[in-house]
Write a protein that holds these residues in place. Sequence first.
Motif, mmCIF file in Angstrom:
data_model
loop_
_atom_site.group_PDB
_atom_site.id
_atom_site.type_symbol
_atom_site.label_atom_id
_atom_site.label_comp_id
_atom_site.label_asym_id
_atom_site.label_seq_id
_atom_site.Cartn_x
_atom_site.Cartn_y
_atom_site.Cartn_z
ATOM 1 N N ILE A 128 -62.466 24.343 -94.066
ATOM 2 C CA ILE A 128 -62.128 23.109 -94.778
ATOM 3 C C ILE A 128 -61.490 22.128 -93.803
ATOM 4 O O ILE A 128 -61.789 20.938 -93.799
ATOM 5 C CB ILE A 128 -61.173 23.410 -95.952
ATOM 6 N N GLY A 129 -60.607 22.660 -92.932
ATOM 7 C CA GLY A 129 -59.956 21.806 -91.935
ATOM 8 C C GLY A 129 -60.978 21.096 -91.069
ATOM 9 O O GLY A 129 -60.894 19.880 -90.860
ATOM 10 N N ALA A 130 -61.980 21.840 -90.587
ATOM 11 C CA ALA A 130 -63.002 21.225 -89.732
ATOM 12 C C ALA A 130 -63.763 20.158 -90.504
ATOM 13 O O ALA A 130 -64.093 19.091 -89.967
ATOM 14 C CB ALA A 130 -63.961 22.292 -89.223
ATOM 15 N N PHE A 131 -64.026 20.434 -91.780
ATOM 16 C CA PHE A 131 -64.750 19.467 -92.602
ATOM 17 C C PHE A 131 -63.909 18.203 -92.779
ATOM 18 O O PHE A 131 -64.420 17.082 -92.698
ATOM 19 C CB PHE A 131 -65.086 20.105 -93.955
ATOM 20 N N ILE A 132 -62.599 18.376 -92.986
ATOM 21 C CA ILE A 132 -61.712 17.224 -93.151
ATOM 22 C C ILE A 132 -61.657 16.410 -91.859
ATOM 23 O O ILE A 132 -61.742 15.181 -91.876
ATOM 24 C CB ILE A 132 -60.304 17.690 -93.578
ATOM 25 N N VAL A 133 -61.542 17.127 -90.720
ATOM 26 C CA VAL A 133 -61.505 16.422 -89.432
ATOM 27 C C VAL A 133 -62.777 15.595 -89.258
ATOM 28 O O VAL A 133 -62.727 14.406 -88.897
ATOM 29 C CB VAL A 133 -61.351 17.441 -88.278
ATOM 30 N N SER A 134 -63.917 16.200 -89.571
ATOM 31 C CA SER A 134 -65.163 15.450 -89.421
ATOM 32 C C SER A 134 -65.193 14.279 -90.393
ATOM 33 O O SER A 134 -65.781 13.240 -90.107
ATOM 34 C CB SER A 134 -66.368 16.367 -89.637
ATOM 35 N N GLY A 135 -64.529 14.438 -91.542
ATOM 36 C CA GLY A 135 -64.450 13.341 -92.498
ATOM 37 C C GLY A 135 -63.684 12.152 -91.946
ATOM 38 O O GLY A 135 -64.049 11.002 -92.195
ATOM 39 N N VAL A 136 -62.597 12.414 -91.179
ATOM 40 C CA VAL A 136 -61.811 11.316 -90.606
ATOM 41 C C VAL A 136 -62.698 10.473 -89.688
ATOM 42 O O VAL A 136 -62.724 9.244 -89.775
ATOM 43 C CB VAL A 136 -60.600 11.865 -89.835
ATOM 44 N N PHE A 137 -63.465 11.143 -88.820
ATOM 45 C CA PHE A 137 -64.378 10.412 -87.934
ATOM 46 C C PHE A 137 -65.330 9.551 -88.768
ATOM 47 O O PHE A 137 -65.550 8.377 -88.469
ATOM 48 C CB PHE A 137 -65.210 11.386 -87.089
ATOM 49 N N ALA A 138 -65.885 10.165 -89.820
ATOM 50 C CA ALA A 138 -66.855 9.451 -90.646
ATOM 51 C C ALA A 138 -66.209 8.242 -91.302
ATOM 52 O O ALA A 138 -66.808 7.163 -91.365
ATOM 53 C CB ALA A 138 -67.437 10.388 -91.705
#
Lengths: 333, 289
Positions: A212-222
Motif C-alpha cells: 500500500i505504501g508503494a502504491f501511495i508513493v506512486s500516487g504522489v508522483f501521479a
Amino acid sequence: MIKFASPLRALIPVLVVLLLLALVPLMSPSNRFLSLAISAGINIIALYGLSVLFGQTGILSMGHAALVGVGAYTAALLARDFDIGFWGSIPVAGVMAAIVAAVIGIPSLRVSGHHFVIMTFAFGQLLTIILTNGGEYTGAATGLDMQQPVTMFGIALDPLERFYLLVIAFVTISAVASWAIINSSYGRTLRAIRENEKLAAALGINVGRHKIGAFIVSGVFAGVSGVLLAYFLRHISPGQFASFPSIYLALMVMIGGARLLLGPLAGGILVSFLPEVLNLDPVQSRILYGVCLIAVILFLPNGLIAGIADGWAWLVKVSKRAQASGDAREATR
Amino acid sequence: MDILLQQILNGLSIASVITLIAVGVTLIFGLTGIINFAHGEFLMVGSIVTWLAVSNGLPFPVALILGVLAVALMGFVLERAIFRFTLERPTNGFIVSLGLIVVLQHIVILFWNANQKSIPRPLTTVWEVGGVRIASVRVMVILMTIAVVAMTYVMITRSRYGRALRASVEDRDTAALMGIPVRRYITGVFVLGSALAGLGGGLLIALFPITPFTGGTMVMKGFAVALIGGLGNLTGAVAAGLILGIVEGFSAGYGFSEWTDAYSFGLMILVLLFRPHGLFGGTSGPKMA
C-alpha cells in the motif's frame, strides 16, 4: 543485466540526459516540439512513481491515469474555489492523490495477485464515471478550465520554453526522488517483496502495508504530474484520465523498463515522439502502441533499455568467444 | 406495472448479451487463467462482421454465423500466437489484452471509421400483451442466449470433454499425466469463449447500434458478472448477468441512466472485497505455480 556497483552510477546518466534536455530551448525548437516534450515530461513524472510501484514491488496499476486525474482536478478546483495557484496545489494534489491511492489500495490488497490489477482498472473507470456525473462541480463531460498563470519569483513561467524548463526541473526532482527510494532500505524491502513475498513475510516484513505504501508513493508522483498537466493544458476533462491514458502509461513504463532509472525517461520520450518521427496519424499511432505493448511483453519483459543492455552484453560475449576461439586456432596452428 | 414489465423485458435482453460475454469470460478466465480484457473487442468484431455481412446483402442468420466463425477464428489465432506465451504469468496476459483492445479498436476505426453502425432489425414484429410491447427481436435474443448457454452448460458439466476440462483446471499436471491434452483444452476453451463473444456481438447489433468503443463497457460488465458469479461458475454467471441486466434496465427506465456503467464496477469491487470467490463460489482461476 547491468549491475550497479555504486548507486550514484545509476543516477549520473539520468542527470546528464536531463541536463542535455534542459539545453534544448537554446536550439530554438518549434512550439510543436516543445508541447510534445512537455507532455512527455509530465508523463515521465508519473512514470517515475509507477516505476517505484511496478519496478520495485512488482505490482502494476492499470488505473494510474485516474490518479493523475485526481491531481489535475485538485489543481483546477483549488484554483477555482480557493484561488490557490500552482505552487499551493502541488503539495495538496500530492496528498489528495496519495489519499485516493490509499482508498483504492487498502481494499484492493485484500485481493491477491492479478485481481489487484483488475481492481485498479475498475477504480480508474469508476473515477471517470464519477467525474463525468459530477455535474457543475466537476464540469461534467466538458471538464474544467484553468486561468491562473504560473509564476516563480515574479517571473511568468507560462511561455512554452519556460514551462518546458519547469517540467524538466520536476522530472529531475522525481528521478532523484525515485532513485532515493530505490536505494533506501525501504526500496530494498520492496524488492524483497517482489522477489519472494512469502519469504519477505517470514522475515517480518509487513507485506500488505509496504505494498500500500508503494502504491501511495506512486500516487504522489501521479498527483504532482496531474497539477502540471492541468496548468499546461489549461483545460481538463474526464476523458483524459480514462482507460486509454492508463494503458498509455503502462505502455511507457513497459517499453522503457521499470527497474532501471533511465527506463521511465526512455519510455516516455520514445512513446511520445515515435508517432511524430514516423509521421503517423492518431489512429495508426495507437495501433502501433498496442502492437508495441504486446511485443514488449512477449519479447522484452524487462523493457527496451534492459533488452538493449542484455543484447549488448550477449554480443560482447559472443564476440569474445569468437575471438577466443580464433586465438585458440591461431595457437594450434 | 406496465412500465415495470417493460423494463424487465428490456433488461432481460441486455442481460442476455452481458451473460454471453460473462460466460465467455468465466470460462476463459476461470478455466484457463487467461485474463482477456479484449473480450469486449471480440464482441465488437462480431458486431462489425455481422454488420458488414448484412450491409452486403446477406440475410441476418448467415451474417450471425459468419460473425461467430470470424471471432472464433480470431480467438484461435490470438491464443496460438499470443496468449499461450502468457499462461505462466497472467498479469502479462492481462496487459497484452489491453494492448489488443487498442489494436482491435483502431484497426476497425482505420477501415470502417468510428461512427455508429446499425443494421435493420432482423425481426420487426412487435406483440402487444396487456399494454406491454414485446419486440420479437428481443425475444429472439433471449431465447438464443438461453439455448446457447444451456448447451455450453451441458457440455462443461455432463460431457466427457467437460469432465476432462474440469480435471485439468483442478490439477494441470495430474490431468496431463492422465493423457488429457491440457494445452489443446486451453485453446479449445479460448475459442469457445471467443465464439460466444462473437454471438453476443451479432445479437447486440440486432438490438442497438454499436460503435468501435462498445466493447470497452461491455467487457467490464462481463468481467463484473463473471467475478460476481464466481469464476468458472456458469450458473453464477447466468444469475449475476440477470441481476445486472435487470438492475441496469430499471435504472435506465427510472432516470438514472448516466450511472448504469458504474453499477458493474461498483458491484465488482464490492464482491471482490467481501466475497473474492464470487457470490456463488468459483475456481478463482486455475492454480498457478
